[in-house]
Design an enzyme around this catalytic site. Sequence first.
Site, PDB file in Angstrom:
ATOM      1  CB  ILE B 167      -6.692   2.092  -4.998  1.00  0.00           C
ATOM      2  CG1 ILE B 167      -7.215   0.997  -5.939  1.00  0.00           C
ATOM      3  CG2 ILE B 167      -7.793   3.066  -4.612  1.00  0.00           C
ATOM      4  CD1 ILE B 167      -7.669   1.477  -7.285  1.00  0.00           C
ATOM      5  CG  ASP B 168      -2.733   3.471  -0.916  1.00  0.00           C
ATOM      6  OD1 ASP B 168      -3.701   4.019  -0.382  1.00  0.00           O
ATOM      7  OD2 ASP B 168      -2.121   2.507  -0.395  1.00  0.00           O
TER       8      ASP B 168
END
Lengths: 396, 396
Positions: B167-168
Amino acid sequence: MTSPLQGIKVLDLTRFIAGPHCGMILGDMGADVVKVEKKGSGDDSRHFPPFQGGESLYGMALNRNKRSMTLNFRDPRAQELLRDMVRQADILLENFRPGTMEQMGCGWKELSAINPRLIMTRLSGFGQDGPYAQRPGFDGIAQAMSGLMGLTGSPDGPPYLAGTFYIDYMTAMYGVTATLGALNARHLTGKGQMIDVSLLDSAVSLLTTAIPTQLNKGETLTRTGNRDRYSSPANVFKTASGDFVLLLSGTNPLFRRLADAMGQPELVVDPRFATVDARLRNAAAIESIVQAWMSTRDTDAVLALIGNAGVPCTKVATIDEVVENAQLRHRNQIVEIDHPVAGKVSTAGVTMKLSDTPLEIRRPPPTLGQHTVDVLSDWLSLSSSRIRDLMDDAVV
Amino acid sequence: MTSPLQGIKVLDLTRFIAGPHCGMILGDMGADVVKVEKKGSGDDSRHFPPFQGGESLYGMALNRNKRSMTLNFRDPRAQELLRDMVRQADILLENFRPGTMEQMGCGWKELSAINPRLIMTRLSGFGQDGPYAQRPGFDGIAQAMSGLMGLTGSPDGPPYLAGTFYIDYMTAMYGVTATLGALNARHLTGKGQMIDVSLLDSAVSLLTTAIPTQLNKGETLTRTGNRDRYSSPANVFKTASGDFVLLLSGTNPLFRRLADAMGQPELVVDPRFATVDARLRNAAAIESIVQAWMSTRDTDAVLALIGNAGVPCTKVATIDEVVENAQLRHRNQIVEIDHPVAGKVSTAGVTMKLSDTPLEIRRPPPTLGQHTVDVLSDWLSLSSSRIRDLMDDAVV
């Protein structure tokens, strides 16, 4: 100017996920995206469940903000039409197996000759060249081959694929990024170029420390379950309510807040836990203390005590909870669209917020070939009788 | 023009992963990226293991193609220098907690007033507004809160975080994409804008069918282990060698090839397995037949038989195998950089291939403050004595 890619014309020949998401993001940013689909069956994702009103919710999730037209790709007249459309296009997206576009007389050489401003973005499993180029590639294959799957799950259990096709989505975003980079270059050079991104390359870009740990340190990273590699306590714990709670409090300031919230401030001076390094060496010990504390409290109490102390933690949400999430509702991330056949369909909202040229869902996902007539008339100014002939001959 | 973002100046104030990867991608595309770090300790990721020559391999994985300068952000003179640099910048990236830039006198209102062409890209856990805006957010929190973590793992086991901070990385890519969209708009309007992307919003964009399945169908998606939701057989199997092999052969043509390769062509006419729907209903049965076949063959034999038949399959690779992968080597995806302190460090190569403006690793990841003098002289034309004064006063 009302959208960041206003006036940009995109031919999206892609199927499945990576390519369509790439086209959808360009569409979200305001480009005129024409999804060119195989006459008859269309994008394969139109046939994946679940369905509503006979339309695939799977296909819909990847194709809003596009128009759809069909082409019989094997017909040389269709290939000629495609080349005519390329003359009008800024961007062409394709994710056929390498060589397929060339077989249709639509390789980079041909297309850039007829439109030197064209940006041709090619997405594939393994890239346009190399020993694996002709292999079939899907998200799961890239997760597995890149080592990412082998890093997901418990040390004593099997490896797991993630709960979404994240390599497809990442590859889509590398495709968009490279395309917009090429668009920026074109503002200055006037010339387009060809882009080659692959699932496997994109997956490998997410390995963070795994490559140097292997090649410089001689250590092979393996699965750690939910235990963080870099700090502790940072793991999933089970509450008295039976829920899973993810807690990340490995830094010294966060650990201090956690210890206070748990009513055990003495932990921060315990030599086993006093520093980041010490806690990492004694991860099992500190995690079992946290687990013991959680085991006697219900989820709401845990989240209130720890969350209010400013320690990152959250319940591992189920989807019925996600769709009610107050932050997501506030940010307009769960929205409803009006589909011409399926009716009201809930979906994710637009992800990127731009202050001056906001994105929006301007078009619901199209039905197969819904805009064939519109596009042939818009892009190529073909007469209705000419379009009718092409349809009668099953070219479009 | 040798790179797609040549001449574009970026101030990268970000820490951890999402922001730094966003800046690194802009750097890979040729922008002049200045990483502005907290004087003394720098980006938090500089302190995460593993280390080589005292330098963090973790921090290095996210910061190539940047220069580093330090600022004492709390000093008003440093804030003034920052505003001076903003006057020269095209793009500013930041991922402080919402409100922090405003406290430094560097909110969007102030910065756009002194540089109307500025694009200010803000990455955060939950977005700049809404009830959760002030909560601390990390990749794992977004995986858990978005429902993605709850979809990862077996139905009878715990949920798992994926083996990387995906997700980063996705948020980084949305940040890059929005920034380049704004850059395209600026070519036409002459004006910059503010961008707001968040981990949670980015995570939710990856839910594919989960939202409509919940809100339109009233069904809550849950973990399926490695069993594909949409077709069968598509799962992980164990070979006689003890390896895990991922096999995806759910479509009719692929299932026919698999059945032939297994020497069991009769499976395709078995009513339990004759159609996509039938196989999905009888997934456990067809998978146990495949597992039985795999159990008696070693991995090489399995891959040769099935792979040569054109069925997508691969061993779930370990990292020691990944770094030797012939396709990755061919594509230059595992490379070595020369770091000024740590020496030779292996890392992932550049991910996106552009035919006319190829990307490259022009700079190794910088040491903390390595380019403070260079940048103050380059960007602001400060004299060496003025720079020395700022250093003596611990402003930079």
